[in-house]
Design a protein around this motif. Structure first.
Motif, mmCIF file in Angstrom:
data_model
loop_
_atom_site.group_PDB
_atom_site.id
_atom_site.type_symbol
_atom_site.label_atom_id
_atom_site.label_comp_id
_atom_site.label_asym_id
_atom_site.label_seq_id
_atom_site.Cartn_x
_atom_site.Cartn_y
_atom_site.Cartn_z
ATOM 1 N N TYR A 210 -2.200 2.373 1.560
ATOM 2 C CA TYR A 210 -1.345 3.143 2.471
ATOM 3 C C TYR A 210 -1.677 2.817 3.926
ATOM 4 N N GLN A 211 -2.981 2.772 4.239
ATOM 5 C CA GLN A 211 -3.388 2.458 5.626
ATOM 6 C C GLN A 211 -2.853 1.088 6.048
ATOM 7 N N ARG A 212 -2.952 0.140 5.129
ATOM 8 C CA ARG A 212 -2.528 -1.225 5.479
ATOM 9 C C ARG A 212 -1.006 -1.317 5.578
ATOM 10 N N LEU A 213 -0.309 -0.598 4.694
ATOM 11 C CA LEU A 213 1.156 -0.595 4.764
ATOM 12 C C LEU A 213 1.620 0.034 6.081
ATOM 13 N N HIS A 224 9.815 -3.989 8.821
ATOM 14 C CA HIS A 224 10.455 -2.888 8.082
ATOM 15 C C HIS A 224 11.365 -3.433 6.980
ATOM 16 N N LEU A 225 10.734 -4.035 6.016
ATOM 17 C CA LEU A 225 11.488 -4.685 4.938
ATOM 18 C C LEU A 225 11.636 -3.717 3.755
ATOM 19 N N PRO A 226 12.657 -3.917 2.915
ATOM 20 C CA PRO A 226 12.928 -2.943 1.840
ATOM 21 C C PRO A 226 11.714 -2.626 0.975
ATOM 22 N N THR A 227 10.965 -3.638 0.544
ATOM 23 C CA THR A 227 9.819 -3.371 -0.351
ATOM 24 C C THR A 227 8.766 -2.537 0.368
ATOM 25 N N LEU A 228 8.528 -2.873 1.636
ATOM 26 C CA LEU A 228 7.519 -2.131 2.395
ATOM 27 C C LEU A 228 7.942 -0.668 2.562
ATOM 28 N N LEU A 229 9.207 -0.461 2.882
ATOM 29 C CA LEU A 229 9.689 0.915 3.073
ATOM 30 C C LEU A 229 9.584 1.708 1.777
ATOM 31 N N ARG A 230 9.930 1.051 0.673
ATOM 32 C CA ARG A 230 9.875 1.739 -0.623
ATOM 33 C C ARG A 230 8.428 2.120 -0.972
ATOM 34 N N LEU A 231 7.515 1.128 -0.845
ATOM 35 C CA LEU A 231 6.119 1.382 -1.209
ATOM 36 C C LEU A 231 5.492 2.436 -0.298
ATOM 37 N N LEU A 232 5.816 2.353 0.990
ATOM 38 C CA LEU A 232 5.259 3.315 1.940
ATOM 39 C C LEU A 232 5.735 4.724 1.586
ATOM 40 N N GLY A 233 7.035 4.858 1.291
ATOM 41 C CA GLY A 233 7.588 6.161 0.912
ATOM 42 C C GLY A 233 6.927 6.688 -0.350
ATOM 43 N N GLU A 234 6.764 5.820 -1.338
ATOM 44 C CA GLU A 234 6.142 6.235 -2.612
ATOM 45 C C GLU A 234 4.713 6.717 -2.391
ATOM 46 N N LEU A 235 3.958 5.951 -1.581
ATOM 47 C CA LEU A 235 2.551 6.323 -1.358
ATOM 48 C C LEU A 235 2.447 7.594 -0.521
ATOM 49 N N GLU A 236 3.349 7.773 0.399
ATOM 50 C CA GLU A 236 3.318 9.008 1.196
ATOM 51 C C GLU A 236 3.541 10.225 0.299
ATOM 52 N N GLU A 237 4.418 10.062 -0.684
ATOM 53 C CA GLU A 237 4.654 11.129 -1.659
ATOM 54 C C GLU A 237 3.413 11.343 -2.504
ATOM 55 N N LYS A 238 2.907 10.236 -3.034
ATOM 56 C CA LYS A 238 1.778 10.289 -3.971
ATOM 57 C C LYS A 238 0.519 10.855 -3.303
ATOM 58 N N LEU A 239 0.290 10.491 -2.043
ATOM 59 C CA LEU A 239 -0.925 10.916 -1.336
ATOM 60 C C LEU A 239 -0.719 12.233 -0.569
ATOM 61 N N ASN A 240 0.458 12.805 -0.748
ATOM 62 C CA ASN A 240 0.777 14.070 -0.066
ATOM 63 C C ASN A 240 0.525 14.001 1.438
ATOM 64 N N ILE A 241 1.002 13.012 2.066
ATOM 65 C CA ILE A 241 0.850 12.860 3.517
ATOM 66 C C ILE A 241 1.713 13.940 4.189
ATOM 67 N N ARG A 243 4.289 15.975 6.338
ATOM 68 C CA ARG A 243 5.628 15.528 6.749
ATOM 69 C C ARG A 243 5.629 14.899 8.146
ATOM 70 N N ASP A 244 4.932 15.560 9.096
ATOM 71 C CA ASP A 244 5.013 15.077 10.480
ATOM 72 C C ASP A 244 4.232 13.772 10.698
ATOM 73 N N GLU A 245 3.380 13.388 9.721
ATOM 74 C CA GLU A 245 2.639 12.123 9.866
ATOM 75 C C GLU A 245 3.317 10.976 9.141
ATOM 76 N N ARG A 246 4.345 11.317 8.376
ATOM 77 C CA ARG A 246 4.976 10.285 7.546
ATOM 78 C C ARG A 246 5.794 9.316 8.395
ATOM 79 N N ARG A 247 5.791 8.084 7.960
ATOM 80 C CA ARG A 247 6.644 7.088 8.611
ATOM 81 C C ARG A 247 8.045 7.120 7.992
ATOM 82 N N ILE A 248 8.099 7.425 6.692
ATOM 83 C CA ILE A 248 9.388 7.445 5.997
ATOM 84 C C ILE A 248 9.794 8.901 5.802
#
Lengths: 255, 299
Positions: A210-213, A224-241, A243-248
């Motif tokens: 997540y840090q590297r993404l 900001h490519l589709p795979t990166l956006l998808r993975l970042l969104g998934e990890l933000e969900e999974k890691l319970n980031i 809301r205000d710190e989320r990129r996606i």
């Protein structure tokens, strides 16, 4: 007679002068991995006597080219054993030819493995899958040996990483080798992203991924490519980031 | 005591005399129809260009470059070795050597002129082979591009494939590879001329020249095996033998950077400069030593 003696003395003197220079040149070439060709007994067994003499006499690459044509015919016959042996010989003679390592590895990991899996002569699926995996390993072995001889070329690391990703389904190793590929001077621009994409699939490494993404995302629009956006969104969900710190802000619609 | 005029002793060094001998040597060699081997070279280049058509395109170009540059190495080496080995025996047999040396032409000018003639022949041969090679590469490139456009269309994929094909087909370093082949053959020409100054027959000259060529390629491999891979510490006798061999025979493996060029690896400029410099040194020393042997030869 005196002139002849002088001639011999000049020859020997020139020999003494050039020897340190030639040894230094050879050392420089070795540092660039130029002298890795192995003309040993295993190569001799694969070549005719004349081809071996030709290879010894400085015509290695021409012998290797003839063998490449032979390997192509063996491939058309789907004689995988012959393909492996011929590419082993080609690679031993021209170890700096990354195409040869790549072709050998590709034939084993992709063509021979699929052929083994779909071999109708072997009824049991387990045996076919085992044969398939053995070919993956042979492919891996080509790339690993190729990397030993060409540690400065990105392509072999990248291809090996692709095998770990697509064939062995090992994202950790895939990430490691994409990372090594990205460190080489001739690396393609996209490879550094693949390192992180694969890391995101490794159980237990989500936080690091997540840090590297996020670091990649913060680099700018071009990342900001589709795979990166998808993975970042998934990890933000999974890691319970939070809301205000989320990129996606919105879950990605990309597959 | 006879008052008959004596032939004047050659004084000084005249480049015009060397040029005249070089031009004549080239003309004589061309008249021997040595360029017929070009047909064989062209057949090899075109044959490989067509044979490799089923392979992946990067491999196609590699095989074509390997085969063409390898054939160039063989043909140029054979050409200079045979042409140089026959120069002196032929001139002695035709008595032209005596006529020439009776004129104000020094033996050094004669040898230098002959060597320059062979070098000119080599230059012409390399130029012609280079043209055939470029032609084969051009044809293969256009066939591959047509194939790629047929398979991928004219869109971004097709254009990317075309760009990759262009990049794999011709690289400027191929010219450096040709120059290296020229340098290696020039060393062989000077070496063969040196041998022919004391040899009694051209067959002997050719045989020894071929043996030196093979030893020149094998000795670094053998040295590496004995000193590093055999697993045993080399004896003093073996070290002395290897030292002697290295002192006498040229190291032709250093010119195998041609292989690196063919497979598309980057070769530092300094490596080329050193290889050319070394080649020039060999040619100079072999020519001087050849002259010393020739000057004391009874004709």
């Amino acid at each position: 007679m005196r002139a002849r003696l002088l001639g011999v003395a000049i020859l020997l003197g020139f020999g003494a002068l050039r020897l340190p220079f030639e040894l230094s040149l050879e050392k420089q070439q070795r540092a660039l991995h130029y002298h890795g060709a192995k003309l040993d007994m295993s190569v001799r067994q694969q070549l005719t006597q004349m081809s071996f003499v030709a290879a010894l006499s400085g015509f290695r690459s021409i012998v290797a080219s003839v063998l490449a044509l032979e390997a192509h015919t063996a491939w058309q016959r789907t004689d995988w054993g012959a393909v492996k042996v011929i590419y082993d010989t080609i690679c031993a003679m021209t170890p700096r030819n990354i195409q040869a390592w790549d072709m050998g590895g590709w034939h084993m990991a992709y063509n021979a493995s699929v052929s083994a899996r779909e071999d109708s002569r072997t009824e049991r699926l387990a045996l076919r899958l085992r044969a398939e995996r053995e070919y993956f390993k042979l492919g891996e072995d080509f790339y690993l040996r190729g990397i030993q001889n060409n540690p400065d070329r990105s392509m072999l690391y990248e291809r090996l990483a692709t095998i770990y990703r697509d064939k062995f389904k090992d994202p950790l190793k895939a990430s490691e080798y994409f990372g090594l590929a990205a460190q080489q001077p001739d690396a393609m621009q996209y490879v550094h992203r693949f390192t992180v994409y694969e890391l995101a699939k490794v159980p237990g490494r989500e936080q690091e991924a997540y840090q590297r993404l996020r670091a990649l995302y913060d680099k700018g629009e071009e990342e900001h490519l589709p795979t990166l956006l998808r993975l970042l969104g998934e990890l933000e969900e999974k890691l319970n980031i939070p809301r205000d710190e989320r990129r996606i802000r919105e879950p990605s619609q990309h597959p | 005591m006879s008052d008959a005029p004596r032939s004047p002793r050659p004084r000084g060094f005249f480049l015009s005399r060397v040029n005249a001998i070089a031009a004549n040597t080239l003309l004589e060699l061309v008249r021997q129809k040595v360029f017929y081997f070009m047909l064989l070279f062209a057949a090899i280049a075109m044959g490989v260009a067509l044979l490799a058509s089923g392979m992946p395109f990067i491999e196609q170009f590699q095989v074509l470059k390997d085969a063409a540059l390898g054939a160039m190495s063989i043909f140029s080496w054979l050409l200079v070795t045979l042409a140089t080995a026959m120069i002196l025996p032929k001139d002695i047999e035709d008595r032209t050597l005596y006529t020439m040396l009776a004129k104000p032409v020094s033996r050094f000018e004669y040898l230098l002129g002959k060597l320059a003639g062979v070098m000119l022949l080599l230059l012409v041969a390399m130029g012609l082979m280079g043209l055939f090679f470029a032609g084969a590469l051009f044809i293969r490139e256009h066939l591959a591009i047509a194939e790629a456009l047929r398979d991928y269309g004219d869109g971004p994929d097709g254009q990317a494939a075309v760009a990759a094909i262009r990049q794999a087909a011709f690289t400027p370093t191929l010219l450096a590879a040709l120059a290296l082949i020229f340098t290696k053959s020039a060393i062989c020409a000077a070496l063969t001329l040196l041998l022919s100054t004391f040899a009694t027959s051209w067959i002997f000259t050719v045989m020894i020249s071929v043996v030196v060529y093979i030893i020149g390629h094998v000795q670094p491999v053998a040295r590496e095996y004995w000193l590093e891979q055999s697993g045993e510490a080399p004896s003093m006798l073996l070290r002395a033998f290897l030292g002697f061999v290295s002192l006498i025979f040229p190291d032709f493996q250093l010119y195998n950077i041609i292989d690196e060029i063919v497979v598309g690896n980057a070769v530092p400029l300094s490596m080329f400069v050193q290889a050319f410099g070394l080649g020039l040194g060999y040619v100079l020393v072999y020519t001087i030593v050849g002259y010393l042997f020739f000057s004391s030869r009874e004709l």
